[in-house]
Design a protein around this motif. Sequence first.
Motif, PDB file in Angstrom:
ATOM      1  N   TYR A  88      33.432  14.243  69.865  1.00 20.42           N
ATOM      2  CA  TYR A  88      32.515  13.741  70.891  1.00 20.42           C
ATOM      3  C   TYR A  88      32.476  12.207  70.851  1.00 20.42           C
ATOM      4  N   HIS A  91      35.777  10.537  71.801  1.00 17.69           N
ATOM      5  CA  HIS A  91      35.943  10.616  73.256  1.00 17.69           C
ATOM      6  C   HIS A  91      35.035   9.583  73.950  1.00 17.69           C
ATOM      7  N   HIS A  95      35.950   5.991  76.362  1.00 17.71           N
ATOM      8  CA  HIS A  95      35.439   5.630  77.681  1.00 17.71           C
ATOM      9  C   HIS A  95      34.762   4.264  77.682  1.00 17.71           C
ATOM     10  N   HIS A 103      43.201   6.395  76.974  1.00 19.52           N
ATOM     11  CA  HIS A 103      42.711   7.694  77.466  1.00 19.52           C
ATOM     12  C   HIS A 103      42.973   7.877  78.958  1.00 19.52           C
ATOM     13  N   HIS A 106      45.081  10.710  80.538  1.00 11.18           N
ATOM     14  CA  HIS A 106      44.460  12.044  80.559  1.00 11.18           C
ATOM     15  C   HIS A 106      43.630  12.246  81.833  1.00 11.18           C
ATOM     16  N   HIS A 124      45.870   8.129  71.761  1.00  4.28           N
ATOM     17  CA  HIS A 124      44.915   9.173  72.144  1.00  4.28           C
ATOM     18  C   HIS A 124      45.010  10.343  71.151  1.00  4.28           C
ATOM     19  N   PHE A 128      42.122  11.363  68.163  1.00  4.93           N
ATOM     20  CA  PHE A 128      41.527  12.699  68.096  1.00  4.93           C
ATOM     21  C   PHE A 128      41.921  13.407  66.800  1.00  4.93           C
ATOM     22  N   ASN A 158      42.322  23.089  74.674  1.00  7.77           N
ATOM     23  CA  ASN A 158      42.581  21.965  75.582  1.00  7.77           C
ATOM     24  C   ASN A 158      43.067  22.480  76.935  1.00  7.77           C
ATOM     25  N   HIS A 182      33.972  20.905  81.924  1.00 12.91           N
ATOM     26  CA  HIS A 182      34.888  19.788  81.645  1.00 12.91           C
ATOM     27  C   HIS A 182      35.414  19.161  82.940  1.00 12.91           C
ATOM     28  N   LEU A 197      31.155  14.973  77.794  1.00 16.51           N
ATOM     29  CA  LEU A 197      32.228  14.484  76.924  1.00 16.51           C
ATOM     30  C   LEU A 197      32.615  15.491  75.839  1.00 16.51           C
ATOM     31  N   ALA A 199      33.959  18.569  73.546  1.00 19.05           N
ATOM     32  CA  ALA A 199      35.275  19.225  73.504  1.00 19.05           C
ATOM     33  C   ALA A 199      35.131  20.727  73.290  1.00 19.05           C
TER      34      ALA A 199
END
Length: 238
Positions: A88, A91, A95, A103, A106, A124, A128, A158, A182, A197, A199
């Motif tokens: 989280y 991610h 942003h 990012h 994506h 990226h 992660f 994903n 999402h 945000l 996952a």
Amino acid sequence: MLNSYLLFWSIGMLFFAAEWLKPARPIAYRAVFWRDLFALGVYNLSFLLVVQVTDRIPVPQYLPVALYNLPTAGKLLLFYIVEDFGLYWVHRLMHTSLVWPVHRWHHSPTSLYWLAGIRATIPHIALFNLTYVAALPLLHDASAWAFPVIMMEHIARNNWMHVNVTWKSSWLEWVFVTPRYHHIHHSSDPAHQMKNLGALLTIWDRVFDTYYNPDDLTGELKFGLSERVNPVRLVIGV
Ligand SMILES: [Zn+2]
Ligand SMILES: [Zn+2]
């Protein structure tokens, strides 16, 4: 490795079937599929490179000794909570204006379907993957089956988050991220930016004030970037 690919495409075929039966939006697969197949190739190669580095990071063993005998299922639960908390925040970091370029790729698809979420630059993937590496000590002495299960769950998840289906489940979203949840995160509407945000779990969005209830959505979502970026820079993440 071959088993992983077989499983990946078997699950992908199921997602294709779900999208064919109950599509949320029309998708011009012929226009996007080859591009995403290229992105999948980039992802697979990048992942192999990234793990050469991240697997060597010496993370101290921090699982309390009292929990060493916890069953593997319990260790997995701990692992997923800690990893997802990290995902989280990573991610959210992506942003911010400084890290956004890694990012951006994506968020470039203008049509979302199961394979569209595979676009990921090397940094990226690395950022992660750091959350996975940091949570690994929680699996100290866990049964060997836990590791391939996590790897396939990560890949399937994903793809699942991006599936183009009308299916929804408000009760499941109390805990888990769903495709429509999402999809709001991919919206180009400024009202949806920095929202949803999460996952795996939706709780972090609720706790840290980035939650957007999919039931509150009115109108059609539009996806893609609001900026024009050189394709090479997009893929490299700079
Ligand atoms: Zn994002
Ligand atoms: Zn996504």
